[in-house]
Design a protein around this motif. Structure first.
Motif, PDB file in Angstrom:
ATOM      1  N   GLU A  79       0.805  -1.224   0.000  1.00  0.00           N
ATOM      2  CA  GLU A  79       0.000   0.000   0.000  1.00  0.00           C
ATOM      3  C   GLU A  79       0.841   1.278   0.000  1.00  0.00           C
ATOM      4  O   GLU A  79       0.631   2.140  -0.852  1.00  0.00           O
ATOM      5  N   LEU A 103      -6.883   7.791  -5.162  1.00  0.00           N
ATOM      6  CA  LEU A 103      -6.430   6.401  -5.177  1.00  0.00           C
ATOM      7  C   LEU A 103      -7.115   5.674  -4.033  1.00  0.00           C
ATOM      8  O   LEU A 103      -7.073   6.131  -2.882  1.00  0.00           O
ATOM      9  N   ALA A 104      -7.752   4.541  -4.327  1.00  0.00           N
ATOM     10  CA  ALA A 104      -8.404   3.736  -3.293  1.00  0.00           C
ATOM     11  C   ALA A 104      -7.883   2.305  -3.341  1.00  0.00           C
ATOM     12  O   ALA A 104      -7.552   1.788  -4.412  1.00  0.00           O
ATOM     13  N   VAL A 105      -7.801   1.687  -2.168  1.00  0.00           N
ATOM     14  CA  VAL A 105      -7.395   0.287  -2.048  1.00  0.00           C
ATOM     15  C   VAL A 105      -8.451  -0.446  -1.235  1.00  0.00           C
ATOM     16  O   VAL A 105      -9.178   0.170  -0.449  1.00  0.00           O
ATOM     17  N   PRO A 106      -8.574  -1.767  -1.419  1.00  0.00           N
ATOM     18  CA  PRO A 106      -9.610  -2.506  -0.688  1.00  0.00           C
ATOM     19  C   PRO A 106      -9.291  -2.598   0.796  1.00  0.00           C
ATOM     20  O   PRO A 106      -8.137  -2.725   1.196  1.00  0.00           O
ATOM     21  N   ASP A 107     -10.342  -2.529   1.601  1.00  0.00           N
ATOM     22  CA  ASP A 107     -10.207  -2.690   3.043  1.00  0.00           C
ATOM     23  C   ASP A 107     -11.499  -3.298   3.563  1.00  0.00           C
ATOM     24  O   ASP A 107     -12.493  -2.609   3.732  1.00  0.00           O
ATOM     25  N   ALA A 111     -13.764   0.262  -0.305  1.00  0.00           N
ATOM     26  CA  ALA A 111     -12.558   0.803  -0.937  1.00  0.00           C
ATOM     27  C   ALA A 111     -12.213   2.074  -0.179  1.00  0.00           C
ATOM     28  O   ALA A 111     -13.058   2.966  -0.043  1.00  0.00           O
ATOM     29  N   ARG A 114      -6.631   6.336  -0.077  1.00  0.00           N
ATOM     30  CA  ARG A 114      -5.333   6.467   0.572  1.00  0.00           C
ATOM     31  C   ARG A 114      -4.528   7.662   0.061  1.00  0.00           C
ATOM     32  O   ARG A 114      -3.559   8.072   0.701  1.00  0.00           O
ATOM     33  N   TYR A 145     -12.006  -1.730  -8.868  1.00  0.00           N
ATOM     34  CA  TYR A 145     -11.179  -2.754  -8.223  1.00  0.00           C
ATOM     35  C   TYR A 145     -11.881  -4.104  -8.249  1.00  0.00           C
ATOM     36  O   TYR A 145     -11.280  -5.128  -8.607  1.00  0.00           O
ATOM     37  N   CYS A 149     -10.128  -7.609  -9.725  1.00  0.00           N
ATOM     38  CA  CYS A 149      -9.360  -8.355  -8.734  1.00  0.00           C
ATOM     39  C   CYS A 149      -9.513  -9.858  -8.980  1.00  0.00           C
ATOM     40  O   CYS A 149     -10.315 -10.301  -9.815  1.00  0.00           O
ATOM     41  N   GLY A 217      -5.563  -1.770  -6.522  1.00  0.00           N
ATOM     42  CA  GLY A 217      -6.316  -0.578  -6.173  1.00  0.00           C
ATOM     43  C   GLY A 217      -6.979  -0.003  -7.405  1.00  0.00           C
ATOM     44  O   GLY A 217      -7.087  -0.662  -8.445  1.00  0.00           O
TER      45      GLY A 217
END
Length: 275
Positions: A79, A103-107, A111, A114, A145, A149, A217
């Motif tokens: 990340e 920018l987004a990442v999975p959590d 999403a 970050r 995403y 994925c 992401g």
């Protein structure tokens, strides 16, 4: 800027570790030449690092790092590396087009943003969007995403969205046939748009970000819905977004030494343009 002077012992230790990292074995004389640290101080630092297990003294040769130093980087997962690579590319895009990019990442079931260029955009709706949690099944960043994925991961994420309580946006996850059709359309087009009933005052166009062959992401550009229809935003901004994603993927591959056997960005089919 720090509100206090740096701790000299820490600065010296880090400098010693940096030099040790450049050579298999380093003697005191060479360390002294490259760091400027007095030899008695170097000896004390190296002995301390040896006691802690980070350095080994090879008699008549010098000092070398041990495998324990790898633990110092174990917390530096993908990340922060993704943010480090993408931040300047996203800043440059916003400087060019003015709209904010995130920018987004999975959590878990969302999403999470970050990094965002909201502070650099004169056209941002929000003061900040960092750490904002967005639905994976209605927001463009989440959908971009989710569509690209790993299939097994996708099933897990959709299951989490199904079990999520108190989030009205995730209710669409219960309409599985419709969600699957949406994700298939996103894969064919190469991009995602926000669900039209969610925050209609604006819209977001998003594309996935890959590290090698793995989606890690998504990046998305947000604009006021009153300024242009989605078809025009796709025409104007899809290619620049994909270029940023491709450059990021190339940089991530260079840093990790991995190789990819798939295209650097999803292919945009003719029927996807302007939809």
């Amino acid at each position: 800027m720090a509100s206090f002077p740096p701790v000299e012992a820490v600065v010296r230790t880090l400098r010693v570790l940096e030099v040790l990292n450049c050579y298999p074995v380093v003697g005191i004389a060479q360390l002294h030449r490259q760091t400027g640290i007095p030899k008695p101080s170097l000896v004390r630092l190296l002995q301390t690092l040896a006691v802690e297990g980070y350095v080994r003294n090879e008699p008549r040769r010098g000092y070398m790092l041990t495998s324990k130093v790898r633990a110092l980087a174990s917390g530096f997962h993908s990340e922060p590396r993704i943010v480090e690579v993408l931040a300047p590319l996203m800043d440059a895009l916003t400087a060019e087009v003015k709209w904010p990019v995130a920018l987004a990442v999975p959590d878990s079931d969302a999403a999470v943003i970050r990094y965002s260029t909201v502070p650099r955009s004169p056209l941002a709706l929000l003061h900040s969007s960092i750490d904002m949690r967005l639905s994976l099944v209605t927001r463009a960043l989440g959908l971009a995403y989710l569509a690209f994925c790993d299939p097994d991961e996708r099933e897990i994420l959709i299951g989490m969205a199904l079990r999520s309580v108190g989030d009205a946006e995730n209710a669409i996850a219960h309409q599985r046939e419709s969600l699957d059709a949406t994700l298939e359309l996103i894969r064919r087009r190469g991009y995602a748009l926000r669900h039209p009933k969610v925050r209609p005052v604006s819209n977001t166009l998003a594309v996935p970000v890959f590290d090698g062959q793995r989606a890690v992401g998504a990046i998305g550009l947000t604009w006021f819905a009153s300024t242009m229809p989605a078809s025009e935003a796709v025409e104007r901004y899809l290619r620049p977004l994909q270029d940023v994603a491709q450059r990021a993927r190339e940089a991530l591959v260079d840093r990790s030494g991995s190789a990819s056997g798939v295209p650097l960005t999803p292919t945009l089919s003719p029927e996807g343009r302007g939809s």
